[in-house]
Design a protein around this motif. Sequence first.
Motif, short mmCIF file in Angstrom:
data_model
loop_
_atom_site.label_atom_id
_atom_site.label_comp_id
_atom_site.label_asym_id
_atom_site.label_seq_id
_atom_site.Cartn_x
_atom_site.Cartn_y
_atom_site.Cartn_z
N CYS A 60 49.55 -31.62 49.51
CA CYS A 60 49.64 -33.07 49.59
C CYS A 60 50.81 -33.50 50.49
CB CYS A 60 49.80 -33.67 48.20
SG CYS A 60 49.99 -35.45 48.18
N PHE A 61 51.96 -32.84 50.31
CA PHE A 61 53.12 -33.20 51.12
C PHE A 61 52.85 -32.96 52.61
CE2 PHE A 61 57.07 -32.07 53.31
CZ PHE A 61 57.81 -33.22 53.10
N SER A 62 52.25 -31.85 52.93
CA SER A 62 51.97 -31.52 54.33
C SER A 62 51.02 -32.53 54.96
CB SER A 62 51.37 -30.11 54.44
OG SER A 62 52.28 -29.15 53.96
N LEU A 63 49.92 -32.80 54.26
CA LEU A 63 48.93 -33.73 54.79
C LEU A 63 49.46 -35.15 54.88
CD1 LEU A 63 45.74 -32.42 52.93
CD2 LEU A 63 46.26 -32.19 55.35
N MET A 64 50.14 -35.59 53.81
CA MET A 64 50.65 -36.96 53.77
C MET A 64 51.75 -37.19 54.82
SD MET A 64 49.25 -39.08 51.67
CE MET A 64 48.16 -39.10 50.25
N SER A 65 52.67 -36.25 54.92
CA SER A 65 53.77 -36.44 55.87
C SER A 65 53.25 -36.48 57.30
CB SER A 65 54.82 -35.34 55.71
OG SER A 65 54.25 -34.06 55.89
N TYR A 66 52.24 -35.65 57.61
CA TYR A 66 51.64 -35.67 58.96
C TYR A 66 50.94 -36.99 59.21
CZ TYR A 66 48.38 -34.79 62.75
OH TYR A 66 47.65 -34.89 63.90
N TRP A 67 50.10 -37.40 58.25
CA TRP A 67 49.33 -38.63 58.42
C TRP A 67 50.25 -39.85 58.53
CZ3 TRP A 67 48.32 -42.51 54.42
CH2 TRP A 67 47.43 -43.50 54.85
N LEU A 68 51.24 -39.92 57.67
CA LEU A 68 52.15 -41.07 57.70
C LEU A 68 52.99 -41.10 58.96
CD1 LEU A 68 53.35 -40.99 53.98
CD2 LEU A 68 51.91 -42.74 55.02
N SER A 69 53.39 -39.92 59.45
CA SER A 69 54.26 -39.85 60.63
C SER A 69 53.52 -40.22 61.92
CB SER A 69 54.84 -38.44 60.78
OG SER A 69 55.68 -38.13 59.69
N PHE A 70 52.26 -39.84 62.03
CA PHE A 70 51.57 -39.97 63.31
C PHE A 70 50.42 -40.96 63.32
CE2 PHE A 70 53.38 -35.65 63.24
CZ PHE A 70 54.19 -35.72 64.38
N THR B 66 50.29 -43.92 60.97
CA THR B 66 50.59 -45.20 60.31
C THR B 66 51.91 -45.74 60.86
OG1 THR B 66 51.97 -44.43 58.46
CG2 THR B 66 49.57 -44.25 58.20
N ASP B 67 52.24 -46.96 60.45
CA ASP B 67 53.51 -47.56 60.86
C ASP B 67 54.59 -47.37 59.79
OD1 ASP B 67 52.46 -49.18 58.92
OD2 ASP B 67 52.77 -51.07 60.01
N SER B 68 54.40 -46.41 58.90
CA SER B 68 55.38 -46.16 57.83
C SER B 68 56.73 -45.77 58.43
CB SER B 68 54.88 -45.03 56.92
OG SER B 68 55.88 -44.67 55.98
N ASP B 69 57.80 -46.35 57.87
CA ASP B 69 59.15 -46.00 58.31
C ASP B 69 59.81 -45.00 57.36
OD1 ASP B 69 59.28 -47.83 56.24
OD2 ASP B 69 61.13 -48.76 56.95
N VAL B 70 59.05 -44.54 56.35
CA VAL B 70 59.58 -43.56 55.39
C VAL B 70 58.53 -42.47 55.11
CG1 VAL B 70 61.30 -45.03 54.27
CG2 VAL B 70 58.90 -45.18 53.56
N PRO B 71 58.00 -41.82 56.13
CA PRO B 71 56.87 -40.90 55.91
C PRO B 71 57.19 -39.71 55.01
CG PRO B 71 57.77 -40.64 58.12
CD PRO B 71 58.40 -41.88 57.54
N ILE B 72 58.33 -39.06 55.23
CA ILE B 72 58.68 -37.87 54.44
C ILE B 72 58.97 -38.26 53.00
CG2 ILE B 72 60.22 -35.90 54.24
CD1 ILE B 72 58.40 -35.89 56.71
N TRP B 73 59.73 -39.32 52.85
CA TRP B 73 60.10 -39.83 51.53
C TRP B 73 58.87 -40.20 50.71
CZ3 TRP B 73 64.53 -44.03 51.64
CH2 TRP B 73 65.25 -43.99 50.43
N ASP B 74 58.00 -40.99 51.34
CA ASP B 74 56.79 -41.46 50.67
C ASP B 74 55.88 -40.28 50.31
OD1 ASP B 74 55.04 -43.29 49.63
OD2 ASP B 74 54.37 -44.09 51.55
#
Length: 201
Positions: free
Chosen positions: A104-114, A116-124
């Motif tokens: 989940c962390f790997s998929l979410m951090s990649y998706w959020l970073s590249f 979405t406009d999230s400013d806290v991808p790793i945290w989230d």
Amino acid sequence: MIEEFFVQLTWLQGIGTLFGIVQVVFARQNNIHTYLFGIASILISLWVLYQSALYADILLHLYYLVMSIYGWFFWKFGKQQSEAPITSSSNNEHLKAMGIVLGCFSLMSYWLSFHTDSDVPIWDAAVSAFAWAGMWLMAKRKLENWIYLNVSNIISIPLLIYKDLYIYAGMSVFLFIMGTSGYLKWRKLMKEENKHVYATA
């Protein structure tokens, strides 16, 4: 107009928090009604999180919704049409839980970073990863669910403060306290259930 929007958002946070508090109290008591209040809290939170652009949390809450429905059925009918007992996670279940966290962390951090406009991808992503594993274990009525959920709560508190979601941050503090209490309560209930099984064997 902006002020009205934030008042509405704060009001919804309050209602969602109330349902969430009732949910965790029922969960601590090992009461199946935890899922009814949980579903209501989830539906409200989805709207609040969408307005705050916490996309991983939105997916997490959709997952919560599915697991809440599954959990209700498992708790109700999980063992020969009677309520499933509290048990400790097996080695295989521990590995699966850690796999959920890492995947989940790997998929979410990649998706959020590249994507979405999230400013806290790793945290989230970290908040979501541990919560996904914890909710899966809770649905299976495993004692260790509280540990994973509490790790998620610890990480989420500063994130929610950063996003100005102070009511939800306060709720996360409460959830951490209740999670610790819930772990101790479930461990006691599990020991009592085991004693009863041995006594009737």
